[in-house]
Design a protein around this motif. Structure first.
Motif, short mmCIF file in Angstrom:
data_model
loop_
_atom_site.label_atom_id
_atom_site.label_comp_id
_atom_site.label_asym_id
_atom_site.label_seq_id
_atom_site.Cartn_x
_atom_site.Cartn_y
_atom_site.Cartn_z
N ALA A 184 41.18 50.22 42.60
CA ALA A 184 40.74 50.19 41.20
C ALA A 184 40.59 51.57 40.60
O ALA A 184 40.49 51.70 39.37
CB ALA A 184 39.42 49.43 41.09
N GLY A 185 40.56 52.62 41.42
CA GLY A 185 40.37 53.96 40.89
C GLY A 185 38.90 54.29 40.70
O GLY A 185 38.02 53.66 41.28
N ASP A 186 38.62 55.27 39.84
CA ASP A 186 37.27 55.75 39.63
C ASP A 186 36.41 54.67 38.97
O ASP A 186 36.72 54.18 37.89
CB ASP A 186 37.31 57.00 38.74
CG ASP A 186 35.93 57.64 38.57
OD1 ASP A 186 34.98 57.23 39.27
OD2 ASP A 186 35.81 58.54 37.71
N LEU A 187 35.31 54.31 39.63
CA LEU A 187 34.42 53.27 39.11
C LEU A 187 33.10 53.82 38.60
O LEU A 187 32.24 53.04 38.16
CB LEU A 187 34.15 52.22 40.20
CG LEU A 187 35.33 51.38 40.66
CD1 LEU A 187 34.86 50.34 41.68
CD2 LEU A 187 36.02 50.70 39.49
N GLN A 188 32.91 55.11 38.65
CA GLN A 188 31.65 55.69 38.20
C GLN A 188 31.36 55.29 36.75
O GLN A 188 32.14 55.57 35.84
CB GLN A 188 31.70 57.21 38.31
CG GLN A 188 30.43 57.92 37.88
CD GLN A 188 29.24 57.60 38.79
OE1 GLN A 188 29.37 57.60 40.00
NE2 GLN A 188 28.08 57.34 38.20
N GLY A 189 30.23 54.59 36.55
CA GLY A 189 29.82 54.19 35.21
C GLY A 189 30.58 53.03 34.62
O GLY A 189 30.30 52.63 33.48
N GLU A 190 31.52 52.45 35.36
CA GLU A 190 32.31 51.34 34.85
C GLU A 190 31.53 50.04 34.94
O GLU A 190 30.74 49.82 35.85
CB GLU A 190 33.61 51.19 35.65
CG GLU A 190 34.54 52.41 35.58
CD GLU A 190 35.40 52.40 34.35
OE1 GLU A 190 34.85 52.60 33.24
OE2 GLU A 190 36.62 52.19 34.48
N ARG A 191 31.78 49.14 33.99
CA ARG A 191 31.21 47.79 34.05
C ARG A 191 32.19 46.93 34.83
O ARG A 191 33.33 46.72 34.41
CB ARG A 191 31.00 47.22 32.65
CG ARG A 191 30.33 45.83 32.67
CD ARG A 191 30.46 45.16 31.33
NE ARG A 191 29.59 45.78 30.32
CZ ARG A 191 29.68 45.53 29.02
NH1 ARG A 191 30.60 44.69 28.56
NH2 ARG A 191 28.85 46.12 28.18
N VAL A 192 31.73 46.42 35.96
CA VAL A 192 32.60 45.72 36.91
C VAL A 192 32.13 44.29 37.09
O VAL A 192 30.93 44.02 37.20
CB VAL A 192 32.59 46.45 38.28
CG1 VAL A 192 33.19 45.59 39.37
CG2 VAL A 192 33.34 47.78 38.17
N LEU A 193 33.08 43.38 37.14
CA LEU A 193 32.79 41.98 37.45
C LEU A 193 33.52 41.60 38.74
O LEU A 193 34.73 41.79 38.86
CB LEU A 193 33.27 41.06 36.33
CG LEU A 193 33.09 39.55 36.57
CD1 LEU A 193 31.60 39.18 36.61
CD2 LEU A 193 33.81 38.73 35.50
N VAL A 194 32.77 41.07 39.70
CA VAL A 194 33.36 40.52 40.92
C VAL A 194 33.24 39.01 40.83
O VAL A 194 32.13 38.46 40.78
CB VAL A 194 32.66 41.04 42.19
CG1 VAL A 194 33.28 40.41 43.43
CG2 VAL A 194 32.75 42.57 42.26
N THR A 195 34.37 38.34 40.78
CA THR A 195 34.39 36.88 40.69
C THR A 195 34.56 36.31 42.09
O THR A 195 35.55 36.57 42.77
CB THR A 195 35.55 36.41 39.79
OG1 THR A 195 35.47 37.07 38.54
CG2 THR A 195 35.48 34.91 39.58
N GLY A 196 33.58 35.53 42.51
CA GLY A 196 33.56 34.99 43.87
C GLY A 196 32.58 35.75 44.72
O GLY A 196 32.84 36.90 45.11
#
Length: 345
Positions: A167-179
């Motif tokens: 996914a690349g850089d996730l710092q400060g990102e709003r992330v959804l994990v489904t499951g």
């Protein structure tokens, strides 16, 4: 398993193997105990085996890359049965179950996890729910500082670690994990370690409650949660799908923010359909994530050693090998309340 209890050819030439004979039928069968390995391979006496969604999919007849009967088991820890190529007898190892060809375009580009001719233990070739397997020495990692159970849990966590790296850089990102099953939880844990604001989405309140209580994920949503069309209506920067459901994957497209990434971790048999104008105007990306690399395994082992991942919270159940056949269907039917069951050999 200790050195004194390791089986030798003098002691026995047979072993029990956990085999899915056909969809809905799992049993322990007698197989030949490997006593020799090809050059560049090692014999490993198995200590522990994690049961995962892939195994349940095989049991249910839903895996797209498998022929029956099949000895399952690819989340493996073991000990070196015979010293070989710098490895000492009795050393505890984590097994990378993805046997690559080393010659195809993907392998030449350093991506053996998606080798064109990959053979995954327990899927394309016989797995490790048995006393002993032979694997390439390049697929072994020293499990220094880990217990036998922890070492058997590295592979499924590496799936999540690899997805996060995709996914690349996730710092400060709003992330959804489904499951919010084991793969989803692993993905969520490593996304959080990368500095993301992690949300979980699942149909099961029991799974979401485990995520809250055991791992302090406080942003948990059931499908249809009004907050998804309210305060979160501008979408998610990254969505990881770990459901194994084509319909769930399709339902994720409207939740993508503009300029977002959709990482597909799960494998499904069905076609996936989406509205191209809606997808295109977001300039979104679809990213496949398959298996894991040596770097992902090392990432997971480091996290466990440093106490960043609570493996005790992840391991719901330890099962003696001799009882797994009588309990397998029950395990398959109780996945909402079970994170990870580990079979001890």
């Amino acid at each position: 398993m200790t050195l004194s209890t390791m089986p030798t050819q003098a002691q026995t030439t047979k072993m029990r193997s956990g085999v899915v004979v056909k969809p809905g039928v799992f049993q322990l069968e007698s197989r030949d105990l490997p006593t020799e390995a090809p050059e560049g391979w090692a014999l490993i006496d198995i200590c522990a085996v994690g049961i995962c969604g892939t195994d349940y999919h095989i049991f249910a007849g839903k895996h797209p890359f498998l022929n029956y009967p099949r000895t399952i088991g690819h989340e493996l820890s073991g000990r070196i049965a015979k010293a070989v190529d710098g490895w000492q007898q009795g050393e505890l190892v984590v097994i990378n179950p993805y046997v690559s060809c080393g010659k195809c375009r993907a392998c030449r580009k350093g991506k053996p996890n998606c080798c064109e001719r990959i053979e995954v233990l327990g899927v394309h070739r016989e797995g490790g729910m048995c006393a002993r397997v032979a694997v390439p020495v390049t697929n072994l990692y020293r499990a220094t500082g880990l217990t036998e159970l922890q070492a058997a849990m590295v592979e499924f966590l590496a799936i999540g670690a690899h997805a996060v790296s995709r996914a690349g850089d996730l710092q400060g990102e709003r992330v959804l994990v489904t499951g919010a099953g084991p793969i989803g939880l692993g993905t969520a844990l490593f996304a959080r370690l990368q500095g993301a604001e992690v949300h979980l989405l699942d149909l099961s309140e029991a799974r979401l409650e485990q995520a809250r209580k055991k791992f302090a994920f406080d942003k948990c949503h059931k499908a249809g949660d009004p907050v998804l069309s309210g305060s979160l209506s501008d979408g998610f920067d990254v969505i990881f799908d770990a459901t194994g459901s084509a319909r769930a994957i399709e339902a994720g497209f409207p939740l993508l923010a503009h300029g977002s990434r959709y990482v597909l971790v799960s494998v499904v048999k069905d076609e996936i359909r989406f509205d191209d104008p809606e997808f295109h105007k977001r300039e979104a990306q679809i990213i496949g994530s398959r298996n894991a690399t040596a770097r992902d395994f090392e990432t997971v082992m480091h996290a466990i050693r440093e106490g960043l991942i609570d493996t005790d919270a992840l391991c719901s159940l330890e099962i003696p090998f001799g009882t797994v056949a009588e309990r397998f269907e029950e395990l398959a039917n109780n996945r909402d309340t079970l994170i990870k069951a580990v079979v001890t050999i």
